[in-house]
Design a protein around this motif. Structure first.
Motif, PDB file in Angstrom:
ATOM      1  N   LEU A 166       0.826  -1.207   0.000  1.00 41.64           N
ATOM      2  CA  LEU A 166       0.000   0.000   0.000  1.00 41.64           C
ATOM      3  C   LEU A 166       0.859   1.257   0.000  1.00 41.64           C
ATOM      4  CD1 LEU A 166      -2.720  -1.094   2.588  1.00 41.64           C
ATOM      5  CD2 LEU A 166      -2.706  -1.397   0.103  1.00 41.64           C
ATOM      6  N   ALA A 167       0.222   2.374  -0.251  1.00 39.52           N
ATOM      7  CA  ALA A 167       0.928   3.661  -0.250  1.00 39.52           C
ATOM      8  C   ALA A 167       1.601   3.891   1.103  1.00 39.52           C
ATOM      9  CB  ALA A 167      -0.043   4.796  -0.541  1.00 39.52           C
ATOM     10  N   PRO A 168       2.851   4.356   1.113  1.00 43.16           N
ATOM     11  CA  PRO A 168       3.572   4.549   2.374  1.00 43.16           C
ATOM     12  C   PRO A 168       3.142   5.812   3.114  1.00 43.16           C
ATOM     13  CG  PRO A 168       4.930   5.279   0.552  1.00 43.16           C
ATOM     14  CD  PRO A 168       3.684   4.692  -0.062  1.00 43.16           C
ATOM     15  N   TYR A 169       3.407   5.826   4.409  1.00 41.16           N
ATOM     16  CA  TYR A 169       3.201   7.002   5.242  1.00 41.16           C
ATOM     17  C   TYR A 169       4.483   7.280   6.004  1.00 41.16           C
ATOM     18  CZ  TYR A 169      -1.771   6.667   4.248  1.00 41.16           C
ATOM     19  OH  TYR A 169      -2.981   6.634   3.612  1.00 41.16           O
ATOM     20  N   TYR A 170       4.631   8.539   6.464  1.00 44.22           N
ATOM     21  CA  TYR A 170       5.871   8.945   7.102  1.00 44.22           C
ATOM     22  C   TYR A 170       5.569   9.699   8.387  1.00 44.22           C
ATOM     23  CZ  TYR A 170       7.431   7.972   2.363  1.00 44.22           C
ATOM     24  OH  TYR A 170       7.654   7.368   1.155  1.00 44.22           O
ATOM     25  N   ARG A 171       6.338   9.414   9.421  1.00 47.88           N
ATOM     26  CA  ARG A 171       6.177  10.095  10.707  1.00 47.88           C
ATOM     27  C   ARG A 171       7.433   9.850  11.530  1.00 47.88           C
ATOM     28  NH1 ARG A 171       1.663  11.505  13.905  1.00 47.88           N
ATOM     29  NH2 ARG A 171       0.676  11.900  11.879  1.00 47.88           N
ATOM     30  N   ASP A 172       7.856  10.862  12.266  1.00 43.25           N
ATOM     31  CA  ASP A 172       8.979  10.700  13.194  1.00 43.25           C
ATOM     32  C   ASP A 172       8.449   9.983  14.432  1.00 43.25           C
ATOM     33  OD1 ASP A 172      11.172  10.805  14.818  1.00 43.25           O
ATOM     34  OD2 ASP A 172      11.146  12.983  15.099  1.00 43.25           O
ATOM     35  N   LEU A 173       8.645   8.687  14.484  1.00 40.14           N
ATOM     36  CA  LEU A 173       8.145   7.873  15.589  1.00 40.14           C
ATOM     37  C   LEU A 173       9.182   7.646  16.678  1.00 40.14           C
ATOM     38  CD1 LEU A 173       6.244   5.182  13.472  1.00 40.14           C
ATOM     39  CD2 LEU A 173       5.256   7.122  14.699  1.00 40.14           C
ATOM     40  N   THR A 174      10.450   7.897  16.383  1.00 41.33           N
ATOM     41  CA  THR A 174      11.508   7.658  17.363  1.00 41.33           C
ATOM     42  C   THR A 174      11.935   8.924  18.090  1.00 41.33           C
ATOM     43  OG1 THR A 174      13.267   7.988  15.728  1.00 41.33           O
ATOM     44  CG2 THR A 174      12.380   5.761  15.957  1.00 41.33           C
ATOM     45  N   GLY A 175      11.491  10.090  17.601  1.00 46.32           N
ATOM     46  CA  GLY A 175      11.836  11.349  18.244  1.00 46.32           C
ATOM     47  C   GLY A 175      13.221  11.858  17.929  1.00 46.32           C
ATOM     48  N   ASP A 176      13.865  11.320  16.882  1.00 49.20           N
ATOM     49  CA  ASP A 176      15.213  11.772  16.527  1.00 49.20           C
ATOM     50  C   ASP A 176      15.211  12.851  15.445  1.00 49.20           C
ATOM     51  OD1 ASP A 176      14.492  10.359  14.294  1.00 49.20           O
ATOM     52  OD2 ASP A 176      16.216   8.991  14.302  1.00 49.20           O
ATOM     53  N   GLY A 177      14.027  13.330  15.072  1.00 49.28           N
ATOM     54  CA  GLY A 177      13.929  14.387  14.068  1.00 49.28           C
ATOM     55  C   GLY A 177      13.879  13.889  12.640  1.00 49.28           C
ATOM     56  N   ARG A 178      13.935  12.571  12.448  1.00 51.94           N
ATOM     57  CA  ARG A 178      13.864  12.009  11.099  1.00 51.94           C
ATOM     58  C   ARG A 178      12.640  11.114  10.977  1.00 51.94           C
ATOM     59  NH1 ARG A 178      19.569   9.178  10.251  1.00 51.94           N
ATOM     60  NH2 ARG A 178      18.860   8.246  12.222  1.00 51.94           N
ATOM     61  N   ASP A 179      12.017  11.155   9.819  1.00 51.04           N
ATOM     62  CA  ASP A 179      10.819  10.348   9.607  1.00 51.04           C
ATOM     63  C   ASP A 179      11.147   8.868   9.501  1.00 51.04           C
ATOM     64  OD1 ASP A 179       9.037  12.435   9.653  1.00 51.04           O
ATOM     65  OD2 ASP A 179       9.021  12.717   7.481  1.00 51.04           O
ATOM     66  N   GLU A 180      10.213   8.059   9.986  1.00 50.62           N
ATOM     67  CA  GLU A 180      10.235   6.624   9.722  1.00 50.62           C
ATOM     68  C   GLU A 180       9.279   6.326   8.567  1.00 50.62           C
ATOM     69  OE1 GLU A 180      12.787   6.890  12.455  1.00 50.62           O
ATOM     70  OE2 GLU A 180      10.806   7.534  13.134  1.00 50.62           O
ATOM     71  N   LEU A 181       9.472   5.171   7.947  1.00 49.70           N
ATOM     72  CA  LEU A 181       8.625   4.714   6.852  1.00 49.70           C
ATOM     73  C   LEU A 181       7.644   3.681   7.392  1.00 49.70           C
ATOM     74  CD1 LEU A 181       7.869   4.152   3.831  1.00 49.70           C
ATOM     75  CD2 LEU A 181       9.846   2.613   3.762  1.00 49.70           C
ATOM     76  N   VAL A 182       6.352   3.906   7.154  1.00 46.71           N
ATOM     77  CA  VAL A 182       5.301   2.987   7.612  1.00 46.71           C
ATOM     78  C   VAL A 182       4.671   2.349   6.376  1.00 46.71           C
ATOM     79  CG1 VAL A 182       3.186   2.726   8.952  1.00 46.71           C
ATOM     80  CG2 VAL A 182       4.857   4.480   9.596  1.00 46.71           C
ATOM     81  N   LEU A 183       4.746   1.028   6.294  1.00 44.82           N
ATOM     82  CA  LEU A 183       4.200   0.300   5.153  1.00 44.82           C
ATOM     83  C   LEU A 183       3.079  -0.633   5.599  1.00 44.82           C
ATOM     84  CD1 LEU A 183       7.128  -0.860   2.811  1.00 44.82           C
ATOM     85  CD2 LEU A 183       5.494   1.000   2.493  1.00 44.82           C
ATOM     86  N   GLY A 184       2.088  -0.769   4.734  1.00 40.93           N
ATOM     87  CA  GLY A 184       1.036  -1.751   4.915  1.00 40.93           C
ATOM     88  C   GLY A 184       1.060  -2.728   3.753  1.00 40.93           C
ATOM     89  N   ILE A 185       0.875  -3.999   4.048  1.00 47.03           N
ATOM     90  CA  ILE A 185       0.869  -5.044   3.027  1.00 47.03           C
ATOM     91  C   ILE A 185      -0.410  -5.854   3.179  1.00 47.03           C
ATOM     92  CG2 ILE A 185       2.040  -7.083   2.126  1.00 47.03           C
ATOM     93  CD1 ILE A 185       4.649  -5.963   3.241  1.00 47.03           C
ATOM     94  N   ARG A 186      -1.229  -5.851   2.132  1.00 54.22           N
ATOM     95  CA  ARG A 186      -2.474  -6.612   2.168  1.00 54.22           C
ATOM     96  C   ARG A 186      -2.181  -8.114   2.198  1.00 54.22           C
ATOM     97  NH1 ARG A 186      -7.140  -3.725   0.815  1.00 54.22           N
ATOM     98  NH2 ARG A 186      -6.786  -1.673  -0.132  1.00 54.22           N
ATOM     99  N   MET A 187      -2.986  -8.816   2.986  1.00 52.56           N
ATOM    100  CA  MET A 187      -2.853 -10.266   3.105  1.00 52.56           C
ATOM    101  C   MET A 187      -4.221 -10.909   2.920  1.00 52.56           C
ATOM    102  SD  MET A 187      -0.278 -10.305   6.392  1.00 52.56           S
ATOM    103  CE  MET A 187      -0.494 -12.068   6.639  1.00 52.56           C
ATOM    104  N   PRO A 188      -4.276 -12.216   2.712  1.00 52.13           N
ATOM    105  CA  PRO A 188      -5.580 -12.881   2.565  1.00 52.13           C
ATOM    106  C   PRO A 188      -6.436 -12.737   3.821  1.00 52.13           C
ATOM    107  CG  PRO A 188      -3.794 -14.309   1.808  1.00 52.13           C
ATOM    108  CD  PRO A 188      -3.140 -13.145   2.496  1.00 52.13           C
ATOM    109  N   ASP A 189      -7.744 -12.977   3.636  1.00 56.95           N
ATOM    110  CA  ASP A 189      -8.711 -12.961   4.745  1.00 56.95           C
ATOM    111  C   ASP A 189      -8.791 -11.609   5.428  1.00 56.95           C
ATOM    112  OD1 ASP A 189      -9.258 -15.681   4.294  1.00 56.95           O
ATOM    113  OD2 ASP A 189      -7.581 -16.277   5.581  1.00 56.95           O
ATOM    114  N   GLN A 190      -8.661 -10.531   4.649  1.00 61.15           N
ATOM    115  CA  GLN A 190      -8.810  -9.161   5.160  1.00 61.15           C
ATOM    116  C   GLN A 190      -7.817  -8.842   6.276  1.00 61.15           C
ATOM    117  OE1 GLN A 190     -13.038  -9.017   6.171  1.00 61.15           O
ATOM    118  NE2 GLN A 190     -13.463  -8.011   4.217  1.00 61.15           N
TER     119      GLN A 190
END
Length: 264
Positions: free
Chosen positions: A126-150
């Motif tokens: 899926l389309a990626p999202y970005y957010r600084d989740l570690t608090g170091d001032g740099r964005d992390e990459l958040v990915l979603g991957i579709r799987m069977p059975d929703q």
């Protein structure tokens, strides 16, 4: 005109009278009144103190499991420059720091990820999202991957020098996934009608990974009917994503309009 300041003795007398009125509850309407005795504090009660402590965790949610992604270079520590499909494909070869088994994807999903370039319509990334989740001032990459059975696999990647490290990987039935501050909030259906699980994953400096710091079962909001729960191999919630999407998704990556947010 200068404000008039009363002598100290006068101020003391006035203060004493005012304090007496407040304590007695008398005076004009709106004065302070006693609400009664405060409840006594009760200290925690340690139940069955003679039981031996557990030596190992009964379940493994994959918490604290990380992996260096081979073949991926992060120029200037900017994960926005990365192709999310390339990251997902390289992640198939990653070796985790411990083997929980939760990082594995179904064979059908693996085949779809490998074929994202030639069959983009079937690409589960899926389309990626970005957010600084570690608090170091740099964005992390958040990915979603579709799987069977929703179901949906949710993975978070952190720039580590010029390398890329996966600091979170989990999957479950889909209700929603949200970015709230520096937390990833996941919701999953419960077997109890009208309730759902909500888990908050947060960065832990000591473990150098995202950990499920809050795990709750809550009543489903009235404005949203709870989906019928399905069996899931794990108990950790997952789902749709909100946040800042990539301005240009990589080849084979679904656009934000095709994100799980549209499948509620």
């Amino acid at each position: 005109m200068r404000p008039h300041r009363a002598p100290a003795a006068t101020r003391t007398a006035v203060s004493a009278v005012a304090a007496l009125a407040l304590l007695s509850g008398c005076g004009a309407a709106g004065g302070l009144k006693s609400a009664g005795d405060a409840p006594s504090a009760v200290e925690p009660k340690h139940l069955w103190p003679d039981l031996p402590p557990a030596s190992s965790a009964p379940y493994d949610y994959g918490e604290g499991e990380t992996a260096r992604i081979p073949g991926i270079r992060v120029t200037g520590g900017d994960v926005r420059r990365l192709d999310p499909v390339a990251v997902a494909q390289a992640g198939l070869k990653a070796k985790t720091n411990r083997d929980s088994g939760l990082d594995e994807l179904p064979d059908a999903t693996v085949r779809q990820i490998r074929a994202c370039r030639t069959a983009p319509d079937d690409c589960p990334v899926l389309a990626p999202y970005y957010r600084d989740l570690t608090g170091d001032g740099r964005d992390e990459l958040v990915l979603g991957i579709r799987m069977p059975d929703q179901q949906l696999a949710v993975r978070v990647y952190m720039p580590d020098g010029d390398r890329l490290t996966r600091i979170m990987s989990t999957y479950d039935a889909v209700i929603s996934v949200e970015l709230a501050g520096r937390d990833v909030i996941m919701r999953a259906p419960s077997v109890i009608p009208g309730y759902e699980y909500r888990t908050a994953w947060s960065w832990d400096d000591r473990q150098r990974a995202m950990l499920p710091t809050r795990d709750e079962i809550l009543r489903t909001p009235e404005h949203r009917k709870a989906p019928k729960p399905k069996h899931s191999p794990t108990r950790t919630p997952s789902g749709t994503a909100t946040g800042t999407p990539s301005p240009s998704a990589g080849s084979g990556t679904r656009t934000p309009s095709e994100s799980p947010a549209e499948t509620r």
